[in-house]
Write a protein that holds these residues in place. Structure first.
Motif, PDB file in Angstrom:
ATOM      1  N   CYS A 180      -4.162 -10.768  28.569  1.00 50.67           N
ATOM      2  CA  CYS A 180      -3.160 -10.724  27.772  1.00 50.67           C
ATOM      3  C   CYS A 180      -3.475  -9.165  27.145  1.00 50.67           C
ATOM      4  CB  CYS A 180      -3.322 -12.012  26.098  1.00 50.67           C
ATOM      5  SG  CYS A 180      -2.501 -11.817  25.101  1.00 50.67           S
ATOM      6  N   THR A 181      -4.804  -8.463  27.248  1.00 51.73           N
ATOM      7  CA  THR A 181      -4.885  -6.900  26.490  1.00 51.73           C
ATOM      8  C   THR A 181      -3.938  -6.060  25.906  1.00 51.73           C
ATOM      9  OG1 THR A 181      -5.698  -6.722  28.931  1.00 51.73           O
ATOM     10  CG2 THR A 181      -7.120  -7.857  27.706  1.00 51.73           C
ATOM     11  N   TYR A 182      -2.999  -6.677  26.844  1.00 51.32           N
ATOM     12  CA  TYR A 182      -1.370  -5.399  26.756  1.00 51.32           C
ATOM     13  C   TYR A 182      -0.653  -5.704  25.688  1.00 51.32           C
ATOM     14  CZ  TYR A 182      -3.972  -3.882  31.119  1.00 51.32           C
ATOM     15  OH  TYR A 182      -4.788  -3.928  32.128  1.00 51.32           O
ATOM     16  N   LEU A 183      -1.037  -6.958  25.093  1.00 51.44           N
ATOM     17  CA  LEU A 183       0.365  -7.033  23.956  1.00 51.44           C
ATOM     18  C   LEU A 183       0.411  -6.310  23.010  1.00 51.44           C
ATOM     19  CD1 LEU A 183       2.142  -9.507  23.429  1.00 51.44           C
ATOM     20  CD2 LEU A 183       1.019 -10.631  22.187  1.00 51.44           C
ATOM     21  N   LYS A 184      -1.452  -5.499  22.399  1.00 50.27           N
ATOM     22  CA  LYS A 184      -1.433  -5.478  20.854  1.00 50.27           C
ATOM     23  C   LYS A 184      -0.456  -4.761  20.046  1.00 50.27           C
ATOM     24  CE  LYS A 184      -3.201  -2.193  24.056  1.00 50.27           C
ATOM     25  NZ  LYS A 184      -4.502  -2.244  24.901  1.00 50.27           N
ATOM     26  N   ASN A 185      -0.654  -4.302  19.267  1.00 54.24           N
ATOM     27  CA  ASN A 185       0.399  -4.602  17.329  1.00 54.24           C
ATOM     28  C   ASN A 185       1.970  -4.651  18.194  1.00 54.24           C
ATOM     29  OD1 ASN A 185      -2.088  -4.755  16.197  1.00 54.24           O
ATOM     30  ND2 ASN A 185      -1.219  -2.218  15.873  1.00 54.24           N
ATOM     31  N   GLU A 186       2.542  -3.581  18.895  1.00 53.09           N
ATOM     32  CA  GLU A 186       3.455  -3.067  19.208  1.00 53.09           C
ATOM     33  C   GLU A 186       4.200  -4.513  19.931  1.00 53.09           C
ATOM     34  OE1 GLU A 186       1.713  -1.086  20.289  1.00 53.09           O
ATOM     35  OE2 GLU A 186       2.227   0.734  19.170  1.00 53.09           O
ATOM     36  N   GLY A 187       3.962  -5.461  20.812  1.00 49.13           N
ATOM     37  CA  GLY A 187       3.469  -6.760  21.389  1.00 49.13           C
ATOM     38  C   GLY A 187       3.913  -7.731  20.147  1.00 49.13           C
TER      39      GLY A 187
END
Length: 76
Positions: free
Chosen positions: A1-8
Motif C-alpha cells: 500500500c506504499t503508493y496510496l499517500k496523502n492524495e489516495g
C-alpha cells in the motif's frame, strides 16, 4: 500500500460508509490524518507503519477524533 499517500487517503475519505479501514504503511503523513475525521461511521482505523505520521500530528488527531473511533498505530 506504499503508493496510496496523502492524495489516495483524501479519495478514500469520500467513502462515507466505511466502518473499518486498514491503511498500514501507505506512505502518508500528518496532513492526511484530518481526512479520516470526515468519515462519519468509521469505527476502526489502522495507521501503523506510516513513517510520515509524527507524534505531534498523531496527538492532534487523537484529540480531535470521535470517542468511538479505535485507532491502531505503531511506527514500526
Amino acid at each position: 500500500c506504499t503508493y496510496l499517500k496523502n492524495e489516495g487517503i483524501q479519495i478514500v475519505s469520500g467513502c462515507s460508509k466505511l466502518e473499518e479501514l486498514n491503511v498500514e504503511a501507505c506512505g502518508f503523513d500528518d496532513t492526511a490524518l484530518d481526512y479520516f475525521l470526515s468519515m462519519p461511521i468509521l469505527r476502526s482505523l489502522n495507521i501503523t507503519g506510516n513513517k510520515g505520521v509524527t507524534s505531534d500530528g498523531l496527538q492532534r488527531f487523537l484529540a480531535k477524533k470521535r470517542s468511538d473511533l479505535v485507532v491502531l498505530y505503531d511506527q514500526l
